[in-house]
Structure formats: C-alpha cells, structure tokens
Design a protein around this motif. Sequence first.
Motif, PDB file in Angstrom:
ATOM      1  N   VAL A 189     -34.848 -37.531  -8.136  1.00 62.08           N
ATOM      2  CA  VAL A 189     -36.055 -37.169  -7.851  1.00 62.08           C
ATOM      3  C   VAL A 189     -36.639 -38.703  -6.993  1.00 62.08           C
ATOM      4  O   VAL A 189     -36.938 -37.688  -5.502  1.00 62.08           O
ATOM      5  CB  VAL A 189     -36.418 -37.029  -9.134  1.00 62.08           C
ATOM      6  N   ALA A 192     -34.956 -38.132  -3.274  1.00 64.72           N
ATOM      7  CA  ALA A 192     -35.033 -36.303  -2.541  1.00 64.72           C
ATOM      8  C   ALA A 192     -37.209 -36.412  -1.927  1.00 64.72           C
ATOM      9  O   ALA A 192     -37.139 -36.085  -1.463  1.00 64.72           O
ATOM     10  CB  ALA A 192     -34.910 -35.951  -3.750  1.00 64.72           C
ATOM     11  N   ALA A 193     -37.641 -37.307  -3.069  1.00 60.62           N
ATOM     12  CA  ALA A 193     -39.046 -37.164  -2.888  1.00 60.62           C
ATOM     13  C   ALA A 193     -39.416 -38.439  -0.816  1.00 60.62           C
ATOM     14  O   ALA A 193     -39.832 -37.430  -0.211  1.00 60.62           O
ATOM     15  CB  ALA A 193     -39.900 -37.671  -3.656  1.00 60.62           C
ATOM     16  N   LEU A 196     -38.054 -36.495   1.897  1.00 56.35           N
ATOM     17  CA  LEU A 196     -38.785 -35.119   2.065  1.00 56.35           C
ATOM     18  C   LEU A 196     -39.847 -35.916   2.487  1.00 56.35           C
ATOM     19  O   LEU A 196     -40.213 -35.534   4.003  1.00 56.35           O
ATOM     20  CB  LEU A 196     -39.782 -34.118   0.758  1.00 56.35           C
ATOM     21  N   VAL A 284     -48.750 -34.888  -4.267  1.00 52.23           N
ATOM     22  CA  VAL A 284     -46.929 -34.888  -5.309  1.00 52.23           C
ATOM     23  C   VAL A 284     -46.732 -33.738  -6.623  1.00 52.23           C
ATOM     24  O   VAL A 284     -47.093 -35.491  -7.680  1.00 52.23           O
ATOM     25  CB  VAL A 284     -45.938 -35.754  -5.407  1.00 52.23           C
ATOM     26  N   ILE A 286     -45.346 -33.268  -9.507  1.00 48.64           N
ATOM     27  CA  ILE A 286     -43.667 -33.723 -10.246  1.00 48.64           C
ATOM     28  C   ILE A 286     -42.716 -32.962 -11.673  1.00 48.64           C
ATOM     29  O   ILE A 286     -43.391 -33.498 -12.835  1.00 48.64           O
ATOM     30  CB  ILE A 286     -42.876 -35.085 -10.159  1.00 48.64           C
ATOM     31  N   VAL A 308     -42.321 -31.596  -6.664  1.00 51.68           N
ATOM     32  CA  VAL A 308     -40.833 -31.476  -6.298  1.00 51.68           C
ATOM     33  C   VAL A 308     -40.225 -31.486  -7.682  1.00 51.68           C
ATOM     34  O   VAL A 308     -40.815 -30.828  -8.594  1.00 51.68           O
ATOM     35  CB  VAL A 308     -40.188 -33.696  -6.248  1.00 51.68           C
ATOM     36  N   LEU A 331     -39.804 -28.336  -2.870  1.00 55.29           N
ATOM     37  CA  LEU A 331     -38.399 -28.872  -2.664  1.00 55.29           C
ATOM     38  C   LEU A 331     -37.717 -28.497  -3.362  1.00 55.29           C
ATOM     39  O   LEU A 331     -38.456 -29.263  -5.329  1.00 55.29           O
ATOM     40  CB  LEU A 331     -38.485 -30.813  -3.061  1.00 55.29           C
ATOM     41  N   ALA A 336     -33.674 -30.930  -5.706  1.00 60.04           N
ATOM     42  CA  ALA A 336     -34.324 -32.446  -6.574  1.00 60.04           C
ATOM     43  C   ALA A 336     -33.844 -33.397  -8.113  1.00 60.04           C
ATOM     44  O   ALA A 336     -33.515 -33.819  -8.072  1.00 60.04           O
ATOM     45  CB  ALA A 336     -36.220 -32.344  -6.316  1.00 60.04           C
TER      46      ALA A 336
END
Length: 411
Positions: A189, A192-193, A196, A284, A286, A308, A331, A336
């Motif tokens: 995760v 991935a973040a 991005l 962000v 999550i 995310v 995402l 993710a």
Amino acid sequence: MNALAATNRNFRHAARILGLDSKVEKSLLIPFREIKVECTIPKDDGTLVSYVGFRVQHDNARGPMKGGIRYHPEVDPDEVNALAQLMTWKTAVADIPYGGAKGGIGCTPRELSLSELERLTRVFTQKIHDLIGIHTDVPAPDMGTNSQTMAWILDEYSKFHGHSPAVVTGKPIDLGGSLGREAATGRGVVYAAEALLAEYGKSIGGLTFAVQGFGNVGSWAARLIHERGGKVIAVSDITGAVKNPKGLDIPELLRHKEATGSLRNFHGGDSMDPSELLLHECDVLIPCALGGVLNRENAADVKAKFIVEAANHPTDPEADEILSKKGVIILPDIYANAGGVTVSYFEWVQNIQGFMWEEEQVNNELRRYMTRAFHNIKNMCKTHDCNLRMGAFTLGVNRVARATLLRGWEA
C-alpha cells in the motif's frame, strides 16, 4: 450495491473499453469451478456439528488459482464469487502468473476452541485436497484464518501428496513461510501510494494521512508512513478512533493497542467519532477495513485529495462517480492491496526452488512489482483515456483475455 454487482459492473465497463467479443466476456465472468463441501466434526464435548465449506475457482488461464480462505459466519456465495473474480484481475494487474480463487467455511472462529478449529481445517482439507495443489490452486489466509491454519492445511494435504510446502502461502516461517509476508499488504500500500504521489511531484514526507482500520494492513501502513516522515493524523478501528493534527506517534499507539487491545484512552491524541474518520481533513485517506464504507451518503463530504484503497471494494460505484467529479484521485483496490498476493507469489517461488530469500530481497522485489504495475496502469489510462480504476481493470482483464485466447478457448 453489493460486492459482486460492483465487480461485475467494473468488469463489463473494462470489457466495453477494450472492445472484447461478447462470448469471451461471458466466458471470463463464469467461474471455472465452484466447490461446496460438508464438514462435520466432533466438538470438544463430543457432540457432532456440521459446517459448509466452499471454494470458488474463478480462472486459471494465466496460472494456478490463488486466493484466501476465510472463516466467518456470513460467508456469502455471492461475495466469495466477487472476491475470487477480483483475485483474477488483481494477479493479472500485478503481473504474477496466477488466476483467482476464494473460499471459506461458514463458522464463527472465536466460538471454536483451537482443537475444534484444527479438526475443522483438516476435514475441509480432506474434502478439497484433490482440487487444490501447487500447480492447481494455492490457498492463503484471509479473515478469521492465519499462518497456523495454513500449517494444518499443509500437513493434511501432505499426508495425501507428500511434503508440499508450496500448496499454501502465508505459512509460519518455520514451515517455509517467507520473510516480509506479514507486512506485505501494508508495505505494498505504501509503495503504491509513493508511486501515485510521485506522479504529482509529491512524496509521503510532509503529507497528512487518515487510516481507517488498524489491523494487520492498517497498522503496517501507518508504521511505514510514519517512518517515511508522513503525518498520520487520524486512525480508527472497531474499538474507537484517535486523532492528533500534529501527527500521532505510531510506534507508541501500536504499543498502546498491544497493551490494552484498544485505541481508546491513548494519551498521544484526542478521541474522535470513528464515523468521522472518512471525512477527516487530510491529504491521503487509506480505508483498510471493510467494503462499501464510502457510499453516496458520505462521498460528497470526503476532504482527502487522494484515496488509497487498502481494503477490498471500500468505494461504492456511486461514491466513485461523486468523488471523481470532485477531482479526488482514487488508487483502486485491485492494485493498491496487491502487495499481499505478490509476496505470496514470492513465497511460492521460494518453496518450489527450495531456496529462501533475505527479507531485503523480498521488499526490493515487492517495490519493483508495485512500481512497474503502477506505470502499466498509467499507460492504460493514457491509451483508453480513463481513470485509475478503469486503467487497472482494463490492464487486468486484457491480460486474462489475451491468455485465454492464446490458449484456444473455443477448443
């Protein structure tokens, strides 16, 4: 909208964008095989009790089927079907050589003793041992199961087929589990973040994060964000929620939760209403907990600029549209949270080779896979002029469709 309907809708949308033949589209939706078995065990008091176990094997065009086994009272066939299908697209997006599967037993694990759980797991394995296998279908832990469950499946399967550590992943390290597997989904995760945010000239350091869910995935994601200089300003789980605009001390919060079993009464922050977390002011968001938490009721009030999706389908299709119109960048889950299945693949590879990797190698390979997958998704977004969710779905569906056609699906 339930999980299956949402997944089917995303799939159909991707199929339209790709211009798939309607016969291929239909064949990709139908699961390869659905298994339902009766599992009867003696309880500790000697009485007999029966449970229903099942496994949905969705697609094997790109390799053995892969997916978790959950022990949960509401194991709903529709949801399992959706999750099996989601695994097919997820493994294709991550570009690992698997198809999708999912399974479970309808039971309440906390109402069963350890020996009852072991008997149940062994009976389930006896019923499906000839339908799973190293090159057929490789189960993994999910809700209500863990590395001990995998150890029992491995042992029971090996009685029939000889020692086969690669038949399940998420095993204890002592039985061929991989280093780095426990943190893998949360670490994925974060990778991935990072990929991005890099697109937007940003990095984790200096941004603010809100994390919903503080189990395995949420706690690892929060810990790694904290290490990278990101400010985790709000965290919630089933026990409560805590916020601190200056950033929570995550290692301290982890110790508090370990000691008390709860996020409540943490001295390094103020308590807040858990339902407020999704609407909290942050860069962000999550979501790491349940599906469907972002819906048409609350989507308009989300203040985060990026979401995310660490959970599976946390965003309803209706919320998706509302958030897209607001310019929120989402995402998608099938990318993710693919870190877990990617490191499961590394575990399987290590078992087959009989050669184990150092943790550093596991983490470096995971970063490589997650970063590469992000750039592949971005390329699909450019080609088809679509958002990240459709970029990921078109990438996954296209890979599975190509494999299906190359293998000769009409023969």
